[in-house]
Scaffold this motif. Sequence first.
Motif, PDB file in Angstrom:
ATOM      1  N   ASP A   1      11.483  -2.591  12.489  1.00  0.00           N
ATOM      2  CA  ASP A   1      10.401  -2.859  13.441  1.00  0.00           C
ATOM      3  C   ASP A   1       9.161  -3.205  12.624  1.00  0.00           C
ATOM      4  O   ASP A   1       8.566  -2.355  11.964  1.00  0.00           O
ATOM      5  CB  ASP A   1      10.163  -1.616  14.301  1.00  0.00           C
ATOM      6  N   ASN A   2       8.778  -4.484  12.638  1.00  0.00           N
ATOM      7  CA  ASN A   2       7.693  -4.960  11.773  1.00  0.00           C
ATOM      8  C   ASN A   2       6.319  -4.391  12.116  1.00  0.00           C
ATOM      9  O   ASN A   2       5.380  -4.577  11.336  1.00  0.00           O
ATOM     10  CB  ASN A   2       7.647  -6.485  11.771  1.00  0.00           C
ATOM     11  N   THR A   3       6.183  -3.657  13.224  1.00  0.00           N
ATOM     12  CA  THR A   3       4.898  -3.001  13.480  1.00  0.00           C
ATOM     13  C   THR A   3       4.637  -1.937  12.412  1.00  0.00           C
ATOM     14  O   THR A   3       3.490  -1.545  12.210  1.00  0.00           O
ATOM     15  CB  THR A   3       4.826  -2.376  14.885  1.00  0.00           C
ATOM     16  N   GLN A   4       5.683  -1.499  11.698  1.00  0.00           N
ATOM     17  CA  GLN A   4       5.505  -0.544  10.593  1.00  0.00           C
ATOM     18  C   GLN A   4       4.546  -1.099   9.539  1.00  0.00           C
ATOM     19  O   GLN A   4       3.826  -0.344   8.894  1.00  0.00           O
ATOM     20  CB  GLN A   4       6.857  -0.223   9.944  1.00  0.00           C
ATOM     21  N   LEU A   5       4.516  -2.403   9.381  1.00  0.00           N
ATOM     22  CA  LEU A   5       3.659  -3.015   8.363  1.00  0.00           C
ATOM     23  C   LEU A   5       2.177  -2.775   8.632  1.00  0.00           C
ATOM     24  O   LEU A   5       1.365  -2.826   7.719  1.00  0.00           O
ATOM     25  CB  LEU A   5       3.943  -4.520   8.266  1.00  0.00           C
ATOM     26  N   ARG A   6       1.815  -2.486   9.891  1.00  0.00           N
ATOM     27  CA  ARG A   6       0.414  -2.228  10.250  1.00  0.00           C
ATOM     28  C   ARG A   6       0.114  -0.740  10.387  1.00  0.00           C
ATOM     29  O   ARG A   6      -1.040  -0.346  10.465  1.00  0.00           O
ATOM     30  CB  ARG A   6       0.091  -2.898  11.589  1.00  0.00           C
ATOM     31  N   ASP A   7       1.148   0.084  10.470  1.00  0.00           N
ATOM     32  CA  ASP A   7       0.959   1.512  10.734  1.00  0.00           C
ATOM     33  C   ASP A   7       0.306   2.231   9.554  1.00  0.00           C
ATOM     34  O   ASP A   7       0.499   1.852   8.399  1.00  0.00           O
ATOM     35  CB  ASP A   7       2.297   2.188  11.056  1.00  0.00           C
ATOM     36  N   ALA A   8      -0.418   3.298   9.870  1.00  0.00           N
ATOM     37  CA  ALA A   8      -1.113   4.076   8.847  1.00  0.00           C
ATOM     38  C   ALA A   8      -0.202   5.077   8.144  1.00  0.00           C
ATOM     39  O   ALA A   8      -0.551   5.608   7.097  1.00  0.00           O
ATOM     40  CB  ALA A   8      -2.289   4.816   9.475  1.00  0.00           C
ATOM     41  N   SER A   9       0.975   5.349   8.722  1.00  0.00           N
ATOM     42  CA  SER A   9       1.928   6.270   8.099  1.00  0.00           C
ATOM     43  C   SER A   9       3.343   5.776   8.373  1.00  0.00           C
ATOM     44  O   SER A   9       3.567   4.915   9.219  1.00  0.00           O
ATOM     45  CB  SER A   9       1.736   7.697   8.633  1.00  0.00           C
ATOM     46  N   VAL A  10       4.294   6.342   7.643  1.00  0.00           N
ATOM     47  CA  VAL A  10       5.689   5.942   7.807  1.00  0.00           C
ATOM     48  C   VAL A  10       6.234   6.508   9.112  1.00  0.00           C
ATOM     49  O   VAL A  10       6.081   7.693   9.398  1.00  0.00           O
ATOM     50  CB  VAL A  10       6.550   6.448   6.622  1.00  0.00           C
ATOM     51  N   ASP A  11       6.835   5.629   9.893  1.00  0.00           N
ATOM     52  CA  ASP A  11       7.532   6.026  11.115  1.00  0.00           C
ATOM     53  C   ASP A  11       9.018   5.769  10.850  1.00  0.00           C
ATOM     54  O   ASP A  11       9.454   4.618  10.815  1.00  0.00           O
ATOM     55  CB  ASP A  11       7.030   5.200  12.295  1.00  0.00           C
ATOM     56  N   PHE A  12       9.772   6.827  10.620  1.00  0.00           N
ATOM     57  CA  PHE A  12      11.178   6.690  10.222  1.00  0.00           C
ATOM     58  C   PHE A  12      12.039   6.008  11.278  1.00  0.00           C
ATOM     59  O   PHE A  12      13.098   5.482  10.958  1.00  0.00           O
ATOM     60  CB  PHE A  12      11.758   8.050   9.840  1.00  0.00           C
ATOM     61  N   SER A  13      11.586   5.975  12.525  1.00  0.00           N
ATOM     62  CA  SER A  13      12.363   5.302  13.564  1.00  0.00           C
ATOM     63  C   SER A  13      12.237   3.780  13.463  1.00  0.00           C
ATOM     64  O   SER A  13      12.941   3.056  14.158  1.00  0.00           O
ATOM     65  CB  SER A  13      11.922   5.772  14.954  1.00  0.00           C
TER      66      SER A  13
ATOM     67  N   ARG B   1       0.840  -1.199   0.000  1.00  0.00           N
ATOM     68  CA  ARG B   1       0.000   0.000   0.000  1.00  0.00           C
ATOM     69  C   ARG B   1       0.871   1.243   0.000  1.00  0.00           C
ATOM     70  O   ARG B   1       2.078   1.171   0.201  1.00  0.00           O
ATOM     71  CB  ARG B   1      -0.960   0.007   1.178  1.00  0.00           C
ATOM     72  N   ILE B   2       0.213   2.380  -0.202  1.00  0.00           N
ATOM     73  CA  ILE B   2       0.865   3.686  -0.152  1.00  0.00           C
ATOM     74  C   ILE B   2       0.693   4.229   1.266  1.00  0.00           C
ATOM     75  O   ILE B   2      -0.389   4.121   1.842  1.00  0.00           O
ATOM     76  CB  ILE B   2       0.232   4.666  -1.166  1.00  0.00           C
ATOM     77  N   LEU B   3       1.755   4.807   1.801  1.00  0.00           N
ATOM     78  CA  LEU B   3       1.734   5.388   3.143  1.00  0.00           C
ATOM     79  C   LEU B   3       2.208   6.831   3.087  1.00  0.00           C
ATOM     80  O   LEU B   3       3.199   7.122   2.405  1.00  0.00           O
ATOM     81  CB  LEU B   3       2.680   4.635   4.089  1.00  0.00           C
ATOM     82  N   PRO B   4       1.571   7.711   3.831  1.00  0.00           N
ATOM     83  CA  PRO B   4       2.108   9.065   3.931  1.00  0.00           C
ATOM     84  C   PRO B   4       3.260   9.088   4.930  1.00  0.00           C
ATOM     85  O   PRO B   4       3.325   8.271   5.849  1.00  0.00           O
ATOM     86  CB  PRO B   4       0.914   9.883   4.451  1.00  0.00           C
ATOM     87  N   GLY B   5       4.174  10.014   4.717  1.00  0.00           N
ATOM     88  CA  GLY B   5       5.246  10.260   5.674  1.00  0.00           C
ATOM     89  C   GLY B   5       5.163  11.698   6.123  1.00  0.00           C
ATOM     90  O   GLY B   5       4.325  12.461   5.641  1.00  0.00           O
ATOM     91  N   SER B   6       6.044  12.091   7.009  1.00  0.00           N
ATOM     92  CA  SER B   6       6.011  13.473   7.504  1.00  0.00           C
ATOM     93  C   SER B   6       6.456  14.472   6.439  1.00  0.00           C
ATOM     94  O   SER B   6       6.139  15.647   6.522  1.00  0.00           O
ATOM     95  CB  SER B   6       6.895  13.604   8.747  1.00  0.00           C
ATOM     96  N   ASP B   7       7.172  13.999   5.409  1.00  0.00           N
ATOM     97  CA  ASP B   7       7.713  14.896   4.392  1.00  0.00           C
ATOM     98  C   ASP B   7       7.061  14.765   3.015  1.00  0.00           C
ATOM     99  O   ASP B   7       7.257  15.614   2.155  1.00  0.00           O
ATOM    100  CB  ASP B   7       9.220  14.676   4.260  1.00  0.00           C
ATOM    101  N   ARG B   8       6.301  13.701   2.784  1.00  0.00           N
ATOM    102  CA  ARG B   8       5.641  13.501   1.502  1.00  0.00           C
ATOM    103  C   ARG B   8       4.547  12.447   1.660  1.00  0.00           C
ATOM    104  O   ARG B   8       4.612  11.625   2.564  1.00  0.00           O
ATOM    105  CB  ARG B   8       6.647  13.123   0.411  1.00  0.00           C
ATOM    106  N   PRO B   9       3.564  12.445   0.755  1.00  0.00           N
ATOM    107  CA  PRO B   9       2.408  11.561   0.946  1.00  0.00           C
ATOM    108  C   PRO B   9       2.485  10.207   0.232  1.00  0.00           C
ATOM    109  O   PRO B   9       1.539   9.434   0.279  1.00  0.00           O
ATOM    110  CB  PRO B   9       1.268  12.380   0.322  1.00  0.00           C
ATOM    111  N   ASP B  10       3.618   9.908  -0.430  1.00  0.00           N
ATOM    112  CA  ASP B  10       3.608   8.804  -1.390  1.00  0.00           C
ATOM    113  C   ASP B  10       4.689   7.744  -1.191  1.00  0.00           C
ATOM    114  O   ASP B  10       5.302   7.291  -2.141  1.00  0.00           O
ATOM    115  CB  ASP B  10       3.705   9.368  -2.795  1.00  0.00           C
ATOM    116  N   TYR B  11       4.891   7.318   0.045  1.00  0.00           N
ATOM    117  CA  TYR B  11       5.796   6.196   0.280  1.00  0.00           C
ATOM    118  C   TYR B  11       5.075   4.906  -0.081  1.00  0.00           C
ATOM    119  O   TYR B  11       3.859   4.801   0.083  1.00  0.00           O
ATOM    120  CB  TYR B  11       6.234   6.146   1.740  1.00  0.00           C
ATOM    121  N   SER B  12       5.810   3.934  -0.557  1.00  0.00           N
ATOM    122  CA  SER B  12       5.227   2.628  -0.869  1.00  0.00           C
ATOM    123  C   SER B  12       5.778   1.607   0.104  1.00  0.00           C
ATOM    124  O   SER B  12       6.990   1.545   0.333  1.00  0.00           O
ATOM    125  CB  SER B  12       5.586   2.200  -2.295  1.00  0.00           C
TER     126      SER B  12
END
Length: 149
Positions: free
Chosen positions: A119-131, A34-45
């Motif tokens: 951190d595989n919890t990123q796979l469930r998150d609604a946005s990119v967490d760079f940490s 899926r596509i995820l928004p990040g703090s700097d842009r809306p189009d991370y994959s």
Amino acid sequence: MTQPNVRPKIVITSVDSAPDDLLEQLPVHAELVRILPGSDRPDYSLAVAKKPIHFRTTLAALERAGVDPGAADPQMIRVHDDGSVDLVIFGLVMCARVAGETIHLAMQDFPVNIAYVIDNTQLRDASVDFSKSYFAAIGFVSMDEVRPR
């Protein structure tokens, strides 16, 4: 008959800048999730590799990148006494290398930034967490065409 929800398949074909261990594992085949928004842009994959990527680094490098190695799945990380770390990576966060462009279904050797999900919890998150990820490479991605035999 309705076709089941099929995820687009991609392949990382080459890299400009990457850890040596990634070079040895190319090509990397993955599915776009899926596509995820990040703090700097809306189009991370967000993508998931078909086979694990093996990544060797150090605790110091992960910590400098702002990643908590303790958040990694214990089955996917091995920390050695000398501070070296072996990780098994499936999750990838990618974005177009050039701002304003986006990953698309007609791409061939499309330049992207690639981060390994630690951190595989990123796979469930609604946005990119760079940490939760480690910037790993500048690479080139194409759609992975499956050809019948």
